[in-house]
Motif scaffolding. Structure first.
Motif, PDB file in Angstrom:
ATOM      1  N   THR A 144      30.733  30.441  36.452  1.00 23.47           N
ATOM      2  CA  THR A 144      30.237  31.802  36.608  1.00 23.47           C
ATOM      3  C   THR A 144      31.027  32.676  35.657  1.00 23.47           C
ATOM      4  O   THR A 144      32.250  32.599  35.630  1.00 23.47           O
ATOM      5  CB  THR A 144      30.462  32.314  38.047  1.00 23.47           C
ATOM      6  OG1 THR A 144      29.824  31.420  38.940  1.00 23.47           O
ATOM      7  CG2 THR A 144      29.895  33.711  38.225  1.00 23.47           C
ATOM      8  N   LEU A 157      26.686  37.003  34.999  1.00 26.49           N
ATOM      9  CA  LEU A 157      26.625  38.302  35.651  1.00 26.49           C
ATOM     10  C   LEU A 157      26.477  39.381  34.598  1.00 26.49           C
ATOM     11  O   LEU A 157      27.225  39.413  33.636  1.00 26.49           O
ATOM     12  CB  LEU A 157      27.904  38.540  36.451  1.00 26.49           C
ATOM     13  CG  LEU A 157      28.134  37.556  37.605  1.00 26.49           C
ATOM     14  CD1 LEU A 157      29.598  37.487  37.976  1.00 26.49           C
ATOM     15  CD2 LEU A 157      27.306  37.960  38.796  1.00 26.49           C
ATOM     16  N   PHE A 183      31.581  38.294  43.300  1.00 30.01           N
ATOM     17  CA  PHE A 183      31.070  39.657  43.422  1.00 30.01           C
ATOM     18  C   PHE A 183      31.632  40.589  42.350  1.00 30.01           C
ATOM     19  O   PHE A 183      31.414  41.782  42.396  1.00 30.01           O
ATOM     20  CB  PHE A 183      31.381  40.217  44.815  1.00 30.01           C
ATOM     21  CG  PHE A 183      30.627  39.513  45.904  1.00 30.01           C
ATOM     22  CD1 PHE A 183      29.385  39.958  46.310  1.00 30.01           C
ATOM     23  CD2 PHE A 183      31.145  38.366  46.496  1.00 30.01           C
ATOM     24  CE1 PHE A 183      28.674  39.298  47.288  1.00 30.01           C
ATOM     25  CE2 PHE A 183      30.445  37.693  47.482  1.00 30.01           C
ATOM     26  CZ  PHE A 183      29.208  38.161  47.881  1.00 30.01           C
ATOM     27  N   ALA A 184      32.423  40.063  41.424  1.00 31.14           N
ATOM     28  CA  ALA A 184      32.932  40.866  40.314  1.00 31.14           C
ATOM     29  C   ALA A 184      32.357  40.285  39.039  1.00 31.14           C
ATOM     30  O   ALA A 184      32.114  39.084  38.970  1.00 31.14           O
ATOM     31  CB  ALA A 184      34.454  40.813  40.280  1.00 31.14           C
ATOM     32  N   ASP A 185      32.090  41.125  38.040  1.00 27.43           N
ATOM     33  CA  ASP A 185      31.385  40.566  36.878  1.00 27.43           C
ATOM     34  C   ASP A 185      32.297  40.046  35.781  1.00 27.43           C
ATOM     35  O   ASP A 185      31.969  39.094  35.109  1.00 27.43           O
ATOM     36  CB  ASP A 185      30.381  41.573  36.315  1.00 27.43           C
ATOM     37  CG  ASP A 185      31.059  42.751  35.657  1.00 27.43           C
ATOM     38  OD1 ASP A 185      32.125  43.171  36.154  1.00 27.43           O
ATOM     39  OD2 ASP A 185      30.538  43.250  34.651  1.00 27.43           O
ATOM     40  N   ASP A 186      33.475  40.643  35.627  1.00 27.03           N
ATOM     41  CA  ASP A 186      34.298  40.242  34.487  1.00 27.03           C
ATOM     42  C   ASP A 186      35.235  39.113  34.902  1.00 27.03           C
ATOM     43  O   ASP A 186      36.436  39.314  35.062  1.00 27.03           O
ATOM     44  CB  ASP A 186      35.075  41.455  33.967  1.00 27.03           C
ATOM     45  CG  ASP A 186      35.674  41.168  32.602  1.00 27.03           C
ATOM     46  OD1 ASP A 186      35.444  40.061  32.076  1.00 27.03           O
ATOM     47  OD2 ASP A 186      36.372  42.036  32.066  1.00 27.03           O
ATOM     48  N   VAL A 187      34.668  37.956  35.100  1.00 30.46           N
ATOM     49  CA  VAL A 187      35.448  36.844  35.638  1.00 30.46           C
ATOM     50  C   VAL A 187      35.132  35.562  34.880  1.00 30.46           C
ATOM     51  O   VAL A 187      34.107  35.478  34.202  1.00 30.46           O
ATOM     52  CB  VAL A 187      35.105  36.596  37.130  1.00 30.46           C
ATOM     53  CG1 VAL A 187      35.454  37.781  37.982  1.00 30.46           C
ATOM     54  CG2 VAL A 187      33.632  36.235  37.287  1.00 30.46           C
ATOM     55  N   LYS A 188      36.026  34.623  35.004  1.00 25.12           N
ATOM     56  CA  LYS A 188      35.714  33.274  34.532  1.00 25.12           C
ATOM     57  C   LYS A 188      35.997  32.338  35.695  1.00 25.12           C
ATOM     58  O   LYS A 188      37.134  32.186  36.111  1.00 25.12           O
ATOM     59  CB  LYS A 188      36.606  32.895  33.352  1.00 25.12           C
ATOM     60  CG  LYS A 188      36.161  33.488  32.052  1.00 25.12           C
ATOM     61  CD  LYS A 188      36.864  32.808  30.890  1.00 25.12           C
ATOM     62  CE  LYS A 188      36.598  33.560  29.612  1.00 25.12           C
ATOM     63  NZ  LYS A 188      37.803  34.187  29.077  1.00 25.12           N
ATOM     64  N   CYS A 189      34.942  31.764  36.245  1.00 26.06           N
ATOM     65  CA  CYS A 189      35.123  30.884  37.381  1.00 26.06           C
ATOM     66  C   CYS A 189      34.351  29.606  37.113  1.00 26.06           C
ATOM     67  O   CYS A 189      33.263  29.647  36.548  1.00 26.06           O
ATOM     68  CB  CYS A 189      34.579  31.517  38.653  1.00 26.06           C
ATOM     69  SG  CYS A 189      35.393  33.056  39.073  1.00 26.06           S
ATOM     70  N   LYS A 236      30.924  36.505  33.074  1.00 30.47           N
ATOM     71  CA  LYS A 236      30.277  37.715  32.591  1.00 30.47           C
ATOM     72  C   LYS A 236      29.603  37.384  31.273  1.00 30.47           C
ATOM     73  O   LYS A 236      30.041  36.483  30.566  1.00 30.47           O
ATOM     74  CB  LYS A 236      31.382  38.740  32.374  1.00 30.47           C
ATOM     75  CG  LYS A 236      30.921  40.094  31.970  1.00 30.47           C
ATOM     76  CD  LYS A 236      32.131  40.947  31.621  1.00 30.47           C
ATOM     77  CE  LYS A 236      31.687  42.311  31.176  1.00 30.47           C
ATOM     78  NZ  LYS A 236      32.808  43.196  30.945  1.00 30.47           N
ATOM     79  N   CYS A 274      26.375  43.163  41.013  1.00 32.67           N
ATOM     80  CA  CYS A 274      25.602  42.019  41.450  1.00 32.67           C
ATOM     81  C   CYS A 274      26.541  40.915  41.903  1.00 32.67           C
ATOM     82  O   CYS A 274      27.744  41.024  41.762  1.00 32.67           O
ATOM     83  CB  CYS A 274      24.725  41.532  40.301  1.00 32.67           C
ATOM     84  SG  CYS A 274      25.627  41.331  38.772  1.00 32.67           S
ATOM     85  N   GLN A 332      38.538  42.126  39.210  1.00 27.88           N
ATOM     86  CA  GLN A 332      38.081  41.918  37.836  1.00 27.88           C
ATOM     87  C   GLN A 332      39.093  41.063  37.080  1.00 27.88           C
ATOM     88  O   GLN A 332      40.260  41.025  37.409  1.00 27.88           O
ATOM     89  CB  GLN A 332      37.889  43.259  37.133  1.00 27.88           C
ATOM     90  CG  GLN A 332      36.761  44.110  37.717  1.00 27.88           C
ATOM     91  CD  GLN A 332      35.362  43.524  37.510  1.00 27.88           C
ATOM     92  OE1 GLN A 332      35.197  42.520  36.836  1.00 27.88           O
ATOM     93  NE2 GLN A 332      34.367  44.144  38.117  1.00 27.88           N
TER      94      GLN A 332
END
Lengths: 490, 251, 437
Positions: A432, A404, C367-373, A434, A409, C339
């Motif tokens: 997934t 991301l 839907f959040a960018d600062d993540v670790k999944c 950043k 987004c 986040q």
């Protein structure tokens, strides 16, 4: 057929050569005289298309069956999309640049504007200027305008021509294989395509032949309010090999345009087909206005033992991408591969992935998918790995990573794994995250600016996929990614 | 060449650096020593422009074209292009990006910035291999992804390799000796000594004095609790080696 | 008597008959909820395999179940059949044939302040303060049916700061010998700030019990800094139909963990939805399916990260013998505000039987960018090299297989043995022995 109600139009040229801030450099429109079918879809239009191509009766009958079936179907809406409904009666199903004279085909009869358009896209179609090492079939709206290297290929027994030409010259082959992997009943868009497909490429690699050069088709949507419905059919006989490339662009327009293609691949015993796509249809502007709706059915069948089909795709365009290149692993010991990079920016929506259906013994499949979402786009991986009871000792490895860039987004991962045989081995991994700030800083501290740093990191992220592409295509893909990322980051 | 004045940094309301003053001249090697948590790495990172740290007070002046310019407002890449280099304590791994591509991109960025001609891939390859040979780095590292699956020692050599290629005016080595065996440390020190000239300067940050046997400092500073508590010649490092840090008074 | 081709609407009609027996039972605050839930259920209808969440589990066998209303006393003889899971030090409630006992257990001094109350004894005010939110959540069909058909529910309330040491054990047993019953046990757990408790729910059937349909609903709300541990064991007869929906809401800094062990049955569905509503909440979900014969187990998890800095971890494993079938459908959803979320999920399956089947569908919606999944899934057989290695050291093949299966399971259990783990092993050990045939 001359009595068919054709409009003679010279469409309103858009601002010629208009380029918006280097974002989409293929957004130009070429002003040409075109044969244009009236808007709308009915049996008359199906007959008109078939008539234009001078098709055999069985082909028209098949188209009509598909059309009638399509009328019973509804547009699927299970994908992760939001878009305005498509008005299937509001588009032209046939648009062809007019030839200078009647008579047998030939590039000299093609409107020079069309040839220039392809030159400008970096795809020379004339034999004098042709690219070495790559045979090109250039499709402009509804028809193929030229195919290079045909004579050399013929020496090997390889047939590479527009599918409309194949229907004339090799009807037996087309009849044998067309619809054998993707029947017209398969899905809504496949049914539509079967009814109204206009052109596309036909490749036939005979037994034991290794195609000496890359074969490629370049699809160009030019006319407004038209749909493009191409059909590609590739057959590799026993022990044959071919690498096929596909590229696509369209002008920038405020309205959405429909593209619904069907691609069928058939690999017999010990054959290998490598199919690579760089998809860069116009994706709409930053507010999501305009762009191509790309609803594509691509499927290969490893019909023979020890055969191999490999899909590699770089999906960087279209307002909507709905595409799941599949491999049916029928033959024992056959192999399916799927390598994908999907980059979405602005308000693009991509729902793409693959299906690997294992039926044969010891069949293997590999899935590597890299999704990058920026701006306000939505990027979904959706895939199916199915191990049927007959698929003894089947293996699959899948990895789906999403990155991301920016906080508006989204990225989704929806893998379906269905195992009905105990001897199967499957491994699936997905992540997934950043884009890594430490990596950006590290590169900055060595003198790269933020954009260059992000571009380098994303190229690294996608490397496993890029290295599957033929060299020139890989270079193109890297450039395309850089271009798309410009202005999306920072 | 470098003049740090009253540099103060706080994070979440806690001061990590409390008014650092430091002056480094061309041709000098400065060592900064101190116990864990004294703020050594923070100092290294803010010189390079790490986005996590902002100065609440003070400035970092660096000689750019004969003028002392406060570089706190410069982006990290611009500091790098002006000749600031940080050898990271924990070099970052970047999957998929080969070492050679990364190094050439960085080198050419700096060339472009200074209006010099860029190097083509073939020339750069030769240039790179020569530098690697000097650092006894195996050629396999040319095409490996940056720092991925490198051992601790290899990562540190890779930092020194980058320094040798980018040829900075000011190099900050952040605990480059940590985790190195004696042989690797010699190689690293040799790399620094070879680069050393009257036109550049080094700041060597270390917890132990042993690296300073190989890279001889002109000045040694002790950093403790965010302050430089003592500055002296090389002998100070030896003293710290014998007595530890506790004898030094704060502030 | 319904025929074998009975449809879902006929089944719904039979449930309607059963409902008539209980529609006027319960406190005044509950009756309108039951009415509304029933009407919603009837208009919604049963899900089909076209619903993505039911893609791999066919409900139609359930519809031919000739369910009738259960006895009001639950059958006193049945209360004994859950014995194997009972331990004297627990605070235990035996729920026989879907009915709560007349008397709830006395709260021991060490858990003073803990409240256990039947819905029928819950005041209007208590309802408003504590239970109302769980009755206004959007529900799926089976949760709605639970509300509509429940005779009486149980409210467990842990006040602020209280650490409940004894395990709260809800021991469900099915013992009806002939009548086919539908059981709709309902539990609501509310934990105030920094409260701590461990809850064990066991579901078992007495030998010779007739088929039954358990449709359980459990709601758990964790206040600021609260810690709740939920252990579920479903060890029922092959003929049982079992659907258990647990819905968990976590506020700031709370910590929830669950462990669901199932041996499967004709239909065993475990829905677990966790919403991390407050920042820095932590969730650990574990599930283990040990399936023999043609038993089935289906797990659906949904972890919703709504607030920032949350952490969730899911580990689900399956060992399958015979023609058994397991489904794992796990979803991680990260809201734009969540986040710095860390969310992980892993599903591993070991195939031992000749005709066993696995369907796994791990899903990430970010839907959040600062993540670790991340998620991962594996399906495969036991590594023959590992078996051979043990054999080459003198271990017989069957023992080697059992050892490796045990290893596969063991990493799920915590290091320290406690009384809940003992109960798990009661179910796990005999099955692991059987795995190697």
């Amino acid at each position: 057929m001359d009595k068919e109600p054709l409009e003679k139009t010279s469409q309103q040229p858009l601002e010629k050569d208009k380029l918006s801030s280097g974002e989409y450099k293929y957004g130009f429109y070429t002003s040409v005289d075109a044969d244009l079918a009236p808007k709308g879809l009915n049996e008359e239009i199906v007959r008109l298309i078939s008539g234009k191509k001078g098709e055999p009766g069985w082909m028209l009958a098949w188209r009509l069956k598909a059309f009638r079936h399509w009328q019973t179907m509804t547009e699927p809406h299970w994908a992760n999309f939001q878009y305005d409904p498509v008005d299937y009666q509001g588009i032209h199903y046939y648009s062809a640049p007019k030839k200078k004279a009647d008579g047998p085909g030939g590039l000299e009869e093609v409107d020079p504007e069309v040839v220039r358009a392809f030159d400008r896209l970096g795809i020379p179609v004339s034999e004098q200027k042709r690219l070495s090492g790559v045979a090109v079939d250039a499709v402009f709206d509804s028809i193929s305008v030229g195919t290079t290297h045909q004579n050399e290929l013929a020496k090997y027994g390889i047939i590479f021509c527009p599918i409309s030409e194949a229907l004339q010259k090799h009807p037996g082959l087309v009849k044998k294989y067309l619809g054998s992997v993707v029947p017209y009943t398969d899905n809504f868009f496949a049914a539509l395509n079967s009814a109204v497909f206009t052109d596309g490429s036909f490749c036939f690699i005979p037994k034991g032949v290794r195609c000496p050069i890359e074969l490629s088709t370049y699809f160009r949507i030019n006319a407004a309010q038209t749909g493009q419905f191409e059909r590609t059919l590739i057959i590799a006989e026993e022990g044959a090999y071919v690498s096929y490339l596909e590229g696509c662009t369209a002008p920038m327009r405020d309205e959405n345009q429909l593209h619904a293609a069907v691609v069928e691949l058939i690999a017999l015993d010990n054959a290998e087909i490598k199919y690579s796509t760089v998809q860069n249809w116009y994706s709409g502007d930053k507010d999501g206005k305009g762009g191509i709706y790309n609803f594509v059915t691509k499927r290969g069948q490893c019909r023979g033992n020890n055969s191999k089909i490999s899909w590699t795709q770089v999906e960087a365009g279209s307002a909507i991408t709905w595409k799941y290149p599949a491999v049916i692993l029928q033959g024992d010991d056959s192999t399916g591969e799927f390598y994908s990079v999907a980059l979405t920016n602005h308000r693009m929506q991509a729902d793409t992935g693959t299906k690997m259906i294992h039926a044969g013994k010891r069949t293997r499949s590999t899935i590597i998918s890299k999704g990058i979402s920026t701006d306000q786009s939505n990027n979904t991986y959706r895939g199916l790995v199915k191990i049927l009871p007959s698929a003894e000792q089947a293996r699959n490895f899948s990895r789906c990573d999403s990155m991301l860039v920016g906080n508006q987004c989204s990225a989704n991962t929806f893998p379906y794994i269905e195992v009905d045989n105990r001897s199967a081995t499957l491994e699936h991994e997905a992540s997934t995250s950043k884009i890594n700030a430490d990596q950006i800083f590290y590169l900055q501290s060595r003198g790269l600016d933020t954009e260059a740093a992000i571009s380098l990191i994303i190229n690294g992220f996608c490397k496993e996929v890029f290295q599957e592409l033929p060299m020139e295509f890989a270079v193109e893909a890297v450039k395309l990614l850089e271009l798309k990322l410009e202005g999306s980051v920072g | 060449m470098l003049e740090i004045k009253d540099l103060t940094i706080s994070m979440n309301g806690v001061e990590i650096l409390k008014g650092i003053n430091l002056s480094v001249k061309q041709g000098e090697v400065h060592a900064i020593m101190g116990p864990n948590g004294s703020g050594k790495s923070t100092l290294a990172k803010i010189i390079a422009g790490h986005p996590d740290y902002t100065a609440t007070r003070g400035e970092i002046l660096f000689n750019i074209n004969g003028k002392m310019v406060n570089i706190l407002g410069l982006a990290p890449e611009d500091r790098a292009r002006e000749g600031v280099f940080l050898a990271f304590q924990y070099p970052v791994e970047i999957p998929g990006v080969s070492n050679a591509i990364f190094l050439r991109a960085a080198f050419n960025e700096i060339c472009r910035y200074h209006g010099a001609a860029e190097m083509d891939p073939l020339d750069f390859d030769a240039f790179l291999r020569e530098k690697m040979a000097r650092l006894s780095m195996d050629e396999k590292y040319v095409n490996r992804p940056v720092n991925v699956d490198f051992s601790g020692g290899e990562k540190k050599r890779n930092e020194i390799l980058q320094m040798a290629i980018l040829n900075p005016r000011l190099a900050v080595l952040d605990e480059t000796d940590s985790g190195l065996d004696v042989d690797s440390m010699r190689v690293v020190a040799d790399g620094v000594n070879r680069l050393k000239s009257g036109n550049n300067a080094f700041i060597v940050i270390t917890h132990y004095q042993r690296l300073l046997n190989y890279i001889v400092p002109d000045v040694v500073h002790i950093l403790k609790d965010g302050r430089i508590v003592r500055t002296a010649g090389r002998e100070l490092a030896l003293e710290v080696e014998n007595k530890g840090y506790d004898w030094l008074k704060q502030g | 008597m319904p025929s074998k081709t009975s449809t879902d609407s006929q089944f719904m009609a039979r449930l309607g008959e059963i409902r008539k027996a209980s529609e006027t039972e319960g406190p005044a605050w509950l009756l309108p909820k039951k009415e509304a839930a029933w009407n919603a259920a009837v208009s919604k209808g049963f899900p089909t395999r076209k619903d993505d969440e039911w893609r791999y589990t066919d409900l139609s066998p359930l519809f031919s179940l000739p369910v009738v209303a259960s006895r009001a006393d639950g059958g006193p003889e049945g209360r004994k059949s859950g014995d194997k899971f009972l331990a004297p030090e627990d605070i235990a409630v035996v729920i026989a044939n879907g009915r709560l006992p007349e008397e709830l257990p006395v709260i021991p001094d060490e858990a003073k302040g803990l409240t256990l109350k039947k819905f029928s004894a819950v005041s209007e005010e208590e309802f408003r303060n504590w239970l109302a939110p769980d009755f206004s959540q959007p529900t799926d069909l089976f949760s709605g049916l639970n509300t509509a058909l429940n005779y009486d529910g149980l409210w467990i309330h842990v006040p602020a700061q209280l650490q409940v040491k004894p395990v709260i054990h809800l021991c469900h047993v099915a013992s009806e010998a002939t009548a086919v019953n539908v059981f709709c046990p309902r539990v609501i757990v509310t934990a105030e700030p920094r409260a701590e408790a461990r809850i064990l729910m066991t579901f078992s059937s007495a030998s010779g019990a007739a088929a039954s349909f358990t449709n359980a609903l459990t709601d758990i709300t964790l206040g600021f800094g609260a810690k709740i541990s939920l252990a579920v064991i479903q060890d029922e007869s092959h003929e049982n139909f079992y659907i258990h929906s647990a819905r968990v809401t976590q506020h700031k800094d709370s910590s929830f963990d669950s462990f669901i062990l199932t041996t499967g049955s004709r239909l065993s569905r475990n829905n677990l939805a966790v919403t991390l509503l407050g920042e820095r909440a932590e969730t650990l979900l574990k599930g283990l399916s040990l399936l023999q014969g043609d038993r089935r187990a289906d797990h659906l998890t949904a972890v919703n990260h709504i607030a920032a800095n949350g952490t969730s971890n899911q580990l689900y494993k399956g060992i399958l013998n015979g023609q058994s079938r397991v489904v794992f459908n796990g979803k991680i959803y990260v809201h734009p505000d969540a986040q710095q979320t860390n969310a992980y999920q892993l599903n591993k399956n070991l195939l031992m039987g000749d005709h066993c089947r696995v369907n796994t569908k791990p899903q990430l919606e970010i839907f959040a960018d600062d993540v670790k999944c991340s998620h991962g899934a594996t399906v495969g057989q036991m590594d023959p090299n590992e078996v051979f290695y043990l054999q080459s050291r003198g271990v017989p093949q069957k023992t080697a297989v059992a050892m490796l299966a045990k290893g596969f399971v063991d990493e799920m259990f915590p290091q320290a043995r406690d009384s809940v783990l003992e109960r798990f092993l009661l179910t796990v050990n005999p099955l692991l022995g059987a795995v190697a045939h």
